[in-house]
Structure formats: C-alpha cells, structure tokens
Design an enzyme around this catalytic site. Structure first.
Site, mmCIF file in Angstrom:
data_model
loop_
_atom_site.group_PDB
_atom_site.id
_atom_site.type_symbol
_atom_site.label_atom_id
_atom_site.label_comp_id
_atom_site.label_asym_id
_atom_site.label_seq_id
_atom_site.Cartn_x
_atom_site.Cartn_y
_atom_site.Cartn_z
ATOM 1 N N ASP A 119 0.859 -1.169 0.000
ATOM 2 C CA ASP A 119 0.000 0.000 0.000
ATOM 3 C C ASP A 119 0.909 1.238 0.000
ATOM 4 O OD1 ASP A 119 -2.186 1.628 -0.085
ATOM 5 O OD2 ASP A 119 -3.265 0.635 1.526
HETATM 6 C C1 BGC Z 1 -5.147 3.004 -0.100
HETATM 7 C C2 BGC Z 1 -5.326 1.909 -1.130
HETATM 8 C C3 BGC Z 1 -5.225 2.489 -2.505
HETATM 9 C C4 BGC Z 1 -3.893 3.196 -2.649
HETATM 10 C C5 BGC Z 1 -3.645 3.786 -4.018
HETATM 11 C C6 BGC Z 1 -3.929 3.854 -0.351
HETATM 12 O O1 BGC Z 1 -3.885 4.953 0.463
HETATM 13 O O2 BGC Z 1 -5.095 2.419 1.180
HETATM 14 O O3 BGC Z 1 -6.563 1.264 -0.934
HETATM 15 O O4 BGC Z 1 -5.395 1.492 -3.465
HETATM 16 O O5 BGC Z 1 -3.839 4.247 -1.700
HETATM 17 O O6 BGC Z 1 -4.400 4.909 -4.244
#
Ligand code: BGC
Length: 737
Positions: free
Chosen positions: A285
């Site tokens: 993440d």
């Molecule tokens: C989120 C994810 C997301 C990623 C990309 C993160 O902050 O937890 O769910 O896919 O950002 O945008």
C-alpha cells in the site's frame, strides 16, 4: 516497437534452446528478458511511482522524479495519473527510450466504476447478486482501459464489523463467505476471460491482511487477533478472490501479529504463495514500506526495503525505497539477487499476461475515452445496481406511492450530486449523475424540494421553509446522512449518528406530523434508532452512483419491488460496536430479554440485539417459509448434504426473495459462531407462487480452523436455519459421522 520485436526474437531463440512453452511461452520470454537486465533495471520493475499532479492518496506524494526514472529504466509502474496524454507520454518513454523497452503498468483506484459510477461496494453487496456485481466490474474495467489503465486496486476483501471505520464502504460487508463470493465476482468482471484483451484489467486483492480489523475502527491502527480468528473470519474472503484468478495483491498498512504486512514474510510468502498458491505479484500500500520505520520495526528506509524484499513484496508503491537502496542491499548480501530475480519475474509475467509486451498502446486512446464510456448498457447496469443495492428497512404502508400524493423532498442529500458518487470516484463526473430530486421530478412531476440544512450546519430560515413545505405536502422524503467524503480512507468517526444539524431538521419536520420516509445516504451503518421510530418508512439509499435518482424513483413508484438485504449490522447504539450476526456463543449466552439474573453476556442498559441485522430488508410483498427438510440427515465426512426449503410469496405483488441458509455447528473442537451464512439464492415469485429451493452444504462449507491451525470438517451434529435473514427461525438438523 522495434525493441519489442527484438525482444520477441530473443525470446524465441531462448524458447528453442530450453524448449519451455508454459502459458504460450510466457515464462520463456520473461526469462530471456531477465537475463538481459541489470540489477538496477530489475529493481526498477519493482518500483511504482506517483507523478506530481497525479491523484495523491497518501500523506506524501513521493520523492523521486518520475520521468527521469522511467527514462533510466528504473520505474515499472505509474500510479493515479489523471492526465491521459501524460500516461501515453510515459509509456512512450518506457517503450521507445529505455534500453530494454519494458512497458509500464498503470494502476488507479477504480473501486466502484470509472466514469459510470456504481453504488459503493458495501451498497452493492446488499444486492446479494454476484452476476450483477461482476457486470459492474466489467464496465469499470472497460472504461478504465479506455483511459489507458491496466490495473485497478479492487476488490477490497477486508471483512469489517466496525462502522466507525470509514472503509467499511469499500468492502462487501461482515460475512466472510459472502464477501468472498462477491469479491470473486469482481475479479471475474475486471479480468474477464482474457486478461490481454484491451477491455479487461488486472484486479488487486486488498488489503492483505486483516486491515478491516483496525482497533477502535481508527484507520491505519494496529490489528491484533488470533490466527484462528484470522483464518476463520478474514482469510476466506481474500482466498476466494485469489482462487478466482486475481493476479495482484496489495499488502496492508497495518501490523499483523506484530509485523507490518509489507515486511511480513509469513503473510506474503508462507501463507500467500506457499499455502494459497498465489502466483501473481504483490504491491505494497501507499508508502507502506517506509512506514515500517514509523511502526518501529525498521531503523531506516534501507532496513525497511530489505525487510519488504525478503518478505516477498514485489512492488513498492510510491516511496522509492527499492530503487534507492536495492543495489546496496544486494551488495551487502542482505537481499540476494536471486530474490530480486524472482520478484521481478513475477511482475514481468503479469505484464506479459496483460498483453503489454505484444502491444503496450492497445489499451486507451483519446477517442475511446471520449466516445466509449457511458455506454447505454453501462448506464442500465448502474440503474439496476443502484436499485438492487437500496435496502427498505421499514414501511408502514406509505410505500410505494400511489402517484396522487403531494411529495416534499427535504434534506442536504436531496438535490446533491456529490452525494451520489461515494468515496474513491476520482474519474467520476458528478454533474452527470441523476440526483434524487431529478429522478423523482421526472417520475412524479411536481416534487418540491427544500434543503433545510447543510451537511453539518443549520442554514438560515432552512427549518422554517422545510416545515412550511412539509405542511403543504402529504408525505415528506427526508434525504439525510453523510456526504461521500465521510466514508472511505482516513474517514474514521467516533459518532455514527446523523449529524446534529440534520437531526434538528428532522425533529422540526417530524413535529409537523406529516409521514416521513427517511432516505439514508451513507457509506456505513449509522445509529438511527430514534429517527427510524419516528419515520413511517426507511430506505437506506447509500451513495448510489450515477443513476441514484432514477433508481430511487423506480423503488418509490413501485416499478421496482425492493430486493436489497443488509450485509452489515446496523447497531442500536454505538456502545454495542463491534456487533455482527456471526458472533460466537460464549459460556454464558444471553438467554433473552425475559430472563432475570445478572451473570449473562449482555448489556444492562441496551439490548444485545442490533437495530437491523445481517440479511434484513423488506419488499412490497411478503414471503413465508415452510417444509425445511434434509432428505439424508446422516452423512459421512467428505459427503455433501442437501437441504430443501419451500418459500411462498404470500403478498399481492410479484417479488424477489433472497433465501438465506445458515449453519451452526453444535459441538466442535473450537468455539463456533452462533450462525454462519452458507448459501443464498434469489427467487422471483408471483403472488401465491411457491418454490422449493435446494442447497448443498459441502464438506468445505462445514470446515473451520481448529486449534492446531489446520482447516477441515469434524463429525457431529449441525443445525441448519433457512429463511429471510440471519434471524431465520425455521430449522432442522443433520449429523456427520
Ligand atoms: C489506499 C489503497 C489504494 C492506494 C492507491 C492507499 O492509500 O489504502 O486502498 O489502493 O492508496 O491509491
């Protein structure tokens, strides 16, 4: 393109040499490519960067110059670029101006649609309709690909039981098995039958693992649970999506058994690869690799990068630690080049599956993005999805409307388009959405509207105007709730009441004595006991997507008989949270409200029961259940058992019932939930019509995690319940010998 052709020639030569033709020669091509890559280039494939100007979804937008790194062959993926021309520009650099011409993979959060927005995922799960969910994902994929994207960060398989956590809106509710069924449907929708088609994209199972169990519902907070609980309640949903063929997984922000997921070898290698057989790649993440420093398990970025690489993390989202420190880590022997080869190979193989090596430009174009979104059939799917998601929880005979009522619409969600989009809808055009007001005016003619209050503040004269309008009307639709950005990431709440300004508006309108139909726009359960009590009807509309207003009109007019069923419990009060239908029995179960005595597992001040339970939802007809039977109630381990139940439409209009089947294992080696959903089937019946529905309970459905962490079934007696929701009373038993 020349480079790609050159690459193909090398691949062919290597294929002839080693004679490997698995998956149409994909492995062979990738091996040939790997053999030509420098260590830095391999590390580059493990790096995802967010360009400045992209959709920043974390506290830090990255520290590296994206374009420069792409040119140097040190970037494998781009995240969240919203300018289509730039996306194309980056791909041209990667393919035409780098030494090996390896295409980039572009990822973006298409969570519930791209241009055509669908209800948020929690809402969509209330359809209990995997076929429909699959279609919504297929539309999202087609539109995302039309922009030029290859990869979505969906489905979110996190099972969550705490409505304080804003991200409950992104999941498929509190039941692990149902969440798995719907997540698998999403994977099928995104990836289709052919991942290399320019209308399908890569799915990403997230957030691995147990992110939905953040303590106190506070996003990014610690997760601590037993492995048994994890295997029983959380793992099945991720597993179902992986089994459906998802070729990417995202590691979560949280720690798990004391080790942050992105550096957790047990999660990313032992469990994911060795036990579940996952063979795609894992992306972290956002900044989760270097956040291991803040977690206090890595001394610095280099330490964090080493831990993540050795744990089996293939791609670092945003922070850049792999390209900055990877070479040094190999030089010092902290990470082996063999490990880097494996991680890189797994990324390249997925790029190959996507067809990127064959034609890196086949996905998006300006023309496709302008002309091939909002297809009429996609809009129709959005309307079906919206009306099947809405859940009718109370109706004292006011709905459906006869068409002669003078209708008032009051509340901040009534005319708002932004309330329709929900969280994670970066590519949506809210102005294209049909608001409640527009949909209702189109259907009923003169619906009159008064905002009454804003989301969180009173507005001058708002209450007086709302009361005046209510008095001039026969029925008042009150469109209240929480705006779209009060759900999703970093949207934890310590109160899930309707905001005070809106409650004051509700009180004032209720004081007029006019019947109220409460329309609740939300991405999470809310505490609405009092408002429910004082309303004649309650419809949870959620954030329903681009066709919200038309779907609402379909339901209120009776053109569509509601079918939505809750997939998450609505607590009676916040103090009951976490509350879910599939809790364990305990040694002192609550004997019920009549029982006197103190020493039971119950509250002194509120009932144990929630306001609305899992599976609940009304329609404009009624259904009755009878004749539950198990033709062969004694089976052996390893055998299936069949359960039949008769359902009858006892009302006066046709309707669709979701017949639900629950299981309770009476005596097992570890404590089991009071009930677990093990089957459901949607049946449409005319008035008076009956149907016998048959379910098969396989050994797999009877299996659970035992004390030694193995999963399997055990002999013994089981109770089966069939009916309308998780309180289904009709039951029978069977025995496994
Ligand atoms: C989120 C994810 C997301 C990623 C990309 C993160 O902050 O937890 O769910 O896919 O950002 O945008």
């Amino acid at each position: 393109m020349k480079k790609i052709q050159g690459l193909a020639a090398v691949a062919l030569a290597t294929a002839l040499l080693v004679g490997c033709t698995i998956q149409g020669g994909h492995e062979t091509k990738v091996e040939a490519l790997l053999a030509r890559m420098t260590l830095a280039e391999k590390l580059g494939q493990l790096q995802q960067l967010v360009p400045s100007g992209g959709n920043i979804t974390g506290p830090d937008g990255g520290v590296l110059d994206t374009e420069e790194l792409i040119r140097a062959g040190l970037c494998g993926s781009i995240l969240s670029e919203q300018d289509q021309e730039k996306l194309l520009h980056y791909q041209k650099i990667a393919v035409d101006s780098t030494r090996l011409g390896i295409p980039l993979i572009f990822g973006y959060d298409f969570i519930h649609g791209a241009r055509t927005t669908f209800p948020e995922n929690l809402a969509l799960s209330c359809s209990w309709n995997p076929e429909l969910v699959e279609r919504t994902a297929a539309v999202a994929a087609q539109e995302a690909a039309a922009f030029g994207y290859h990869w979505t960060f969906s489905p979110m398989c996190d099972v969550a039981i705490d409505p304080r956590w804003g991200r409950v809106s992104e999941g498929s509710g509190e039941d692990p098995w149902l969440s798995g069924q719907l997540s698998a449907a999403m994977v099928r929708g995104y990836q289709g039958k052919d991942l290399s088609s320019p209308e399908t994209i890569l799915a990403c199972v997230k957030h691995f693992a147990a992110y939905g169990a953040a303590e106190a519902g506070r996003d990014y907070n610690t997760v601590d649970m037993s492995e048994l609980m994890f295997r029983d309640r959380h793992l099945p949903s991720y597993k179902a999506a992986i089994d459906a063929g998802a070729l990417s997984v995202m590691s979560s922000f949280n720690d798990f058994m004391g080790v942050p997921a992105s550096g957790n070898k047990w999660l990313l290698t032992d469990l994911l690869r060795d036990e579940l057989g996952f063979n795609g790649f894992v992306v972290s993440d956002y900044n989760a690799v270097t956040e291991m420093c803040a977690h206090g398990v890595a001394a610095d970025w280099k330490d964090a990068a080493g831990k993540a690489l050795n744990a089996g993390l293939n791609m670092d989202m945003v922070d850049g630690a792999f390209v900055i420190h990877g070479e040094q880590l190999v030089k010092e022997g902290i990470v082996s080049e063999k490990t880097i080869d494996r991680l890189c190979r797994e990324v390249l193989l997925v790029k190959q599956e996507l067809g990127l090596f064959d034609d890196p430009f086949q996905y998006g174009s300006k023309d496709k993005w302008e002309n091939d979104v909002y297809r009429p059939e996609s809009i129709q799917t959005a309307r079906e999805a919206a009306r099947e998601s809405m859940v009718l929880l109370k109706n004292e005979g006011v709905l459906p409307f006869k068409g002669t009522e003078r209708i008032a619409l009051i509340g901040p969600a009534g005319a708002s388009k932004s309330y329709t989009t929900g969280a994670w809808s970066g590519m949506a055009e809210p102005e294209k959405a049909v608001s409640f007001l527009e949909g209702l005016q189109e259907r009923f003619g003169s619906v009159r509207y008064e905002q009454g209050s804003s989301d969180f503040e009173a507005i001058e004269g708002g209450i007086q105007r709302a009361q005046k309008l209510a008095r001039q009307s026969d029925v008042v639709l009150m469109a209240l709730g929480l705006p779209s950005d009060y759900g999703g990431e970093a949207a934890s709440l310590a109160s899930i009441d309707i905001p005070e300004a809106q409650r004051e508006l509700f009180d004032a309108v209720a004081a007029t004595g006019k019947p109220i139909v409460l329309l609740l726009s939300t991405g999470r359960p809310m505490t609405i006991a009092e408002e429910t009590e004082r309303s004649a009807a309650l419809l949870v509309t959620w954030h329903a997507g681009i066709q919200a207003g038309n779907a609402l009109a379909d339901i209120l007019s009776g053109d569509f008989n509601p079918t939505g069923r809750l997939t998450i419990t609505f607590p009676y009060s916040l103090g009951q949270v976490p509350i879910h239908y599939n809790h364990k029995v305990t040694g002192r179960p609550n004997p019920g409200p009549q029982a006197t005595g103190r020493y039971f597992s119950r509250y002194m001040d509120v009932p144990n029961e929630p306001l609305f339970t899992f599976g609940e939802g009304l329609s404009y007809t009624t259904f009755a259940y009878s004749e539950i039977e198990i033709p062969e109630p004694e089976i052996r381990m390893g055998e299936d058992v069949k359960v039949r139940v008769k359902v009858t439409n006892t009302g006066s209009v046709a309707g669709t019932e979701t017949v639900q089947l629950y299981l309770h294992d009476l005596v097992a080696s570890t404590t089991r939930p009071v009930r677990e959903l093990k089957g459901f089937e949607r049946v449409t019946l005319s008035p008076g019509e009956s149907r016998t529905v048959e379910f098969t309970i396989t050994p797999e459905l009877r299996s659970f995690c035992r004390a030694d962490m193995s999963t399997g079934e055990e002999p013994g007696d089981f109770e089966v319940f069939a009916g309308h929701d998780s309180r289904a009373a009709l039951s029978t038993r069977f025995t496994v010998r």
